[in-house]
Scaffold this motif. Structure first.
Motif, PDB file in Angstrom:
ATOM      1  N   ASP A  72       0.838  -1.197   0.000  1.00 29.18           N
ATOM      2  CA  ASP A  72       0.000   0.000   0.000  1.00 29.18           C
ATOM      3  C   ASP A  72       0.878   1.255   0.000  1.00 29.18           C
ATOM      4  N   LEU A  73       0.412   2.295  -0.664  1.00 33.58           N
ATOM      5  CA  LEU A  73       1.098   3.588  -0.697  1.00 33.58           C
ATOM      6  C   LEU A  73       0.179   4.633  -0.077  1.00 33.58           C
ATOM      7  N   LEU A  74       0.655   5.272   0.976  1.00 35.48           N
ATOM      8  CA  LEU A  74      -0.127   6.300   1.667  1.00 35.48           C
ATOM      9  C   LEU A  74       0.373   7.669   1.244  1.00 35.48           C
ATOM     10  N   VAL A  75      -0.484   8.463   0.609  1.00 38.22           N
ATOM     11  CA  VAL A  75      -0.119   9.814   0.166  1.00 38.22           C
ATOM     12  C   VAL A  75      -0.400  10.778   1.321  1.00 38.22           C
ATOM     13  N   LEU A  76       0.632  11.474   1.772  1.00 38.04           N
ATOM     14  CA  LEU A  76       0.498  12.338   2.949  1.00 38.04           C
ATOM     15  C   LEU A  76      -0.110  13.702   2.631  1.00 38.04           C
ATOM     16  N   THR A  77       0.098  14.214   1.418  1.00 37.12           N
ATOM     17  CA  THR A  77      -0.513  15.501   1.052  1.00 37.12           C
ATOM     18  C   THR A  77      -2.027  15.328   0.919  1.00 37.12           C
ATOM     19  N   PRO A  78      -2.824  16.124   1.612  1.00 39.80           N
ATOM     20  CA  PRO A  78      -4.279  15.941   1.566  1.00 39.80           C
ATOM     21  C   PRO A  78      -4.871  16.185   0.186  1.00 39.80           C
ATOM     22  N   PHE A  79      -5.920  15.427  -0.098  1.00 40.84           N
ATOM     23  CA  PHE A  79      -6.669  15.587  -1.348  1.00 40.84           C
ATOM     24  C   PHE A  79      -7.396  16.927  -1.352  1.00 40.84           C
ATOM     25  N   ARG A  80      -7.413  17.558  -2.513  1.00 42.98           N
ATOM     26  CA  ARG A  80      -8.189  18.780  -2.719  1.00 42.98           C
ATOM     27  C   ARG A  80      -8.968  18.654  -4.018  1.00 42.98           C
ATOM     28  N   ARG A  81     -10.236  19.043  -3.980  1.00 44.02           N
ATOM     29  CA  ARG A  81     -11.021  19.044  -5.229  1.00 44.02           C
ATOM     30  C   ARG A  81     -10.335  19.945  -6.251  1.00 44.02           C
ATOM     31  N   GLY A  82     -10.320  19.510  -7.494  1.00 44.32           N
ATOM     32  CA  GLY A  82      -9.715  20.301  -8.558  1.00 44.32           C
ATOM     33  C   GLY A  82      -8.245  20.022  -8.769  1.00 44.32           C
ATOM     34  N   GLU A  83      -7.644  19.153  -7.952  1.00 46.86           N
ATOM     35  CA  GLU A  83      -6.226  18.839  -8.152  1.00 46.86           C
ATOM     36  C   GLU A  83      -6.057  18.051  -9.451  1.00 46.86           C
ATOM     37  N   GLU A  84      -4.861  18.105 -10.009  1.00 45.66           N
ATOM     38  CA  GLU A  84      -4.582  17.380 -11.248  1.00 45.66           C
ATOM     39  C   GLU A  84      -4.738  15.885 -11.011  1.00 45.66           C
ATOM     40  N   PRO A  85      -5.571  15.209 -11.816  1.00 43.84           N
ATOM     41  CA  PRO A  85      -5.744  13.766 -11.618  1.00 43.84           C
ATOM     42  C   PRO A  85      -4.477  13.003 -12.016  1.00 43.84           C
ATOM     43  N   VAL A  86      -4.049  12.093 -11.165  1.00 44.80           N
ATOM     44  CA  VAL A  86      -2.879  11.260 -11.436  1.00 44.80           C
ATOM     45  C   VAL A  86      -3.327   9.802 -11.362  1.00 44.80           C
ATOM     46  N   PRO A  87      -3.139   9.025 -12.431  1.00 49.19           N
ATOM     47  CA  PRO A  87      -3.576   7.614 -12.415  1.00 49.19           C
ATOM     48  C   PRO A  87      -2.830   6.827 -11.332  1.00 49.19           C
ATOM     49  N   LEU A  88      -3.593   6.254 -10.401  1.00 48.39           N
ATOM     50  CA  LEU A  88      -2.992   5.515  -9.296  1.00 48.39           C
ATOM     51  C   LEU A  88      -3.755   4.210  -9.076  1.00 48.39           C
ATOM     52  N   PRO A  89      -3.065   3.170  -8.637  1.00 49.06           N
ATOM     53  CA  PRO A  89      -3.739   1.891  -8.379  1.00 49.06           C
ATOM     54  C   PRO A  89      -4.603   1.950  -7.123  1.00 49.06           C
ATOM     55  N   ASP A  90      -5.447   0.935  -6.947  1.00 42.53           N
ATOM     56  CA  ASP A  90      -6.371   0.906  -5.827  1.00 42.53           C
ATOM     57  C   ASP A  90      -5.654   0.773  -4.485  1.00 42.53           C
ATOM     58  N   ARG A  91      -4.403   0.332  -4.483  1.00 41.13           N
ATOM     59  CA  ARG A  91      -3.683   0.169  -3.222  1.00 41.13           C
ATOM     60  C   ARG A  91      -3.146   1.488  -2.672  1.00 41.13           C
ATOM     61  N   VAL A  92      -3.473   2.593  -3.318  1.00 43.10           N
ATOM     62  CA  VAL A  92      -3.075   3.908  -2.815  1.00 43.10           C
ATOM     63  C   VAL A  92      -4.137   4.439  -1.853  1.00 43.10           C
ATOM     64  N   ILE A  93      -3.692   4.928  -0.704  1.00 44.43           N
ATOM     65  CA  ILE A  93      -4.569   5.524   0.302  1.00 44.43           C
ATOM     66  C   ILE A  93      -4.367   7.034   0.275  1.00 44.43           C
ATOM     67  N   ARG A  94      -5.438   7.784   0.183  1.00 40.90           N
ATOM     68  CA  ARG A  94      -5.348   9.239   0.136  1.00 40.90           C
ATOM     69  C   ARG A  94      -5.620   9.850   1.512  1.00 40.90           C
ATOM     70  N   SER A  95      -4.810  10.820   1.883  1.00 39.92           N
ATOM     71  CA  SER A  95      -5.071  11.614   3.080  1.00 39.92           C
ATOM     72  C   SER A  95      -6.136  12.652   2.759  1.00 39.92           C
ATOM     73  N   VAL A  96      -6.993  12.914   3.728  1.00 42.68           N
ATOM     74  CA  VAL A  96      -8.050  13.907   3.568  1.00 42.68           C
ATOM     75  C   VAL A  96      -8.081  14.762   4.831  1.00 42.68           C
ATOM     76  N   SER A  97      -8.240  16.066   4.651  1.00 42.36           N
ATOM     77  CA  SER A  97      -8.227  16.951   5.812  1.00 42.36           C
ATOM     78  C   SER A  97      -9.469  17.827   5.900  1.00 42.36           C
ATOM     79  N   SER A  98     -10.522  17.453   5.163  1.00 41.40           N
ATOM     80  CA  SER A  98     -11.772  18.218   5.205  1.00 41.40           C
ATOM     81  C   SER A  98     -12.935  17.293   4.888  1.00 41.40           C
TER      82      SER A  98
END
Length: 343
Positions: A72-98
């Protein structure tokens, strides 16, 4: 001739194992320049230590590392609507701060960050009731709290985490996993004792990869040595030498990160006095280099060039020879080496 990072691999890995033993379930962090070792090297080390997860800084780093790390890959930068989409596999976990960010990641694996005393980002206590509906359409991997490195007010890091655990429990939100940063081993044990049903996972980067300073060493190769007399002109700006000695050209310049320094927070009179002294010397073109020779850190003769630095070594010291290596005190997170050698 190169700027080389030497690694005492056995010692480096022994330190890694000591950190793993202190922090069960630890999440290794690999972001930026890979703490000076590079992403590929740290992905290999994380696989070797048997970790099921690796934290990265950005989605772009996750995209680069998805082929070098299979967990699994955990992305530490929080997701923001409107960010550039980057193709990532399902094993990626996104950080969310809102709460809005959670709604924007339907069916995704998410980790929700709470607002700590860092006051950088995170959901607030007032947001918690709104999360019930939001998390219905995501796969919640847990909550997270990013704590400050220093607590100058004397507050307790464990108490800050407990505050949030109590608030999350009162809001009837899932407490199966809590990701934490910048806790000591005994602090983590205290938390685990108070919340035995929660899995606490420490996200660790600097302590894991750079905790044993003697396991690594930067060295720059000497490329040229020129004898000079006091008053001789040299370099791009044709300055005059301050005395008799040698101009030593060594591998390592601005493209490697030599001469670049991040701002520091100074506490106390002595560090501030040293900072004022360094600033004063810089006004008369006296800047200490990170390179050492004959037991002393040597002065830059002029500002570092792109790939090399020119140092001044006084005549009362035996000059280095072409091919010698000078030890360099460099910050791993801002340095780009030419090569890395295990020993």
């Amino acid at each position: 001739m190169a700027l080389t990072l030497y690694v005492d691999t056995a010692r480096w890995r022994a330190h890694q194992q000591s950190v793993i033993q202190q922090f069960p379930g630890m999440v290794p962090v690999c972001k930026g320049n890979g703490y000076g070792f590079g992403h590929d090297r740290l992905a290999e080390e994380t696989t070797r230590m048997g970790s099921d997860i690796l934290a990265v800084g950005t989605t772009y780093e996750a995209a680069r590392m998805k082929d070098t790390f299979s967990g699994d890959l955990l992305v530490l930068t929080p997701f923001r609507r409107g960010e550039e989409p980057v193709p990532l596999p399902d094993r990626v976990i996104r950080s969310v701060s809102s709460v809005d960010g959670v709604y924007g990641l339907v069916n995704a694996r998410v980790m929700i960050e709470v607002m700590s005393s860092m006051k950088r980002h995170g959901v607030t206590e007032e947001d918690l009731p709104k999360l019930h509906a939001a998390i219905e359409n995501v796969r919640l991997e847990g909550f997270a709290i990013h704590l400050p490195l220093d607590r100058t007010d004397g507050s307790d890091a464990v108490e800050e985490v407990l505050f949030w655990m109590d608030r999350l429990r009162a809001a009837r939100l899932p407490l199966h996993t809590m990701f934490v940063s910048h806790l000591k081993a005994d602090e983590l044990a205290r938390l685990q004792q108070q919340f035995p049903q929660t899995r606490f996972r420490a996200r660790i980067g600097t302590r894991l990869w750079l905790g044993d300073h003697d396991a690594t060493e930067y060295r720059g190769s000497v490329l040229d040595v020129t004898r000079v007399a006091k008053g001789d002109r040299f370099g791009y700006r044709q300055q005059k030498t301050a005395g008799d000695g040698y101009l030593v050209v060594v591998a390592g310049g601005t493209s490697h990160g030599v001469g670049l320094e991040a701002p520091k927070a100074l506490h106390g009179m002595m560090p501030r006095a040293k900072g004022v002294a360094r600033a004063g010397l810089a006004t008369v073109n006296r800047n200490l280099s990170p390179f050492s020779w004959a037991g002393k850190q040597r002065w830059f003769a002029e500002p570092p060039h792109m790939q090399v630095s020119i140092l001044f070594v006084p005549s009362d010291v035996a000059a280095p020879q072409v091919g010698d290596e000078l030890v360099a005190s460099l910050r791993h997170t801002t340095t780009q080496y030419d090569r890395i050698l295990d020993r």
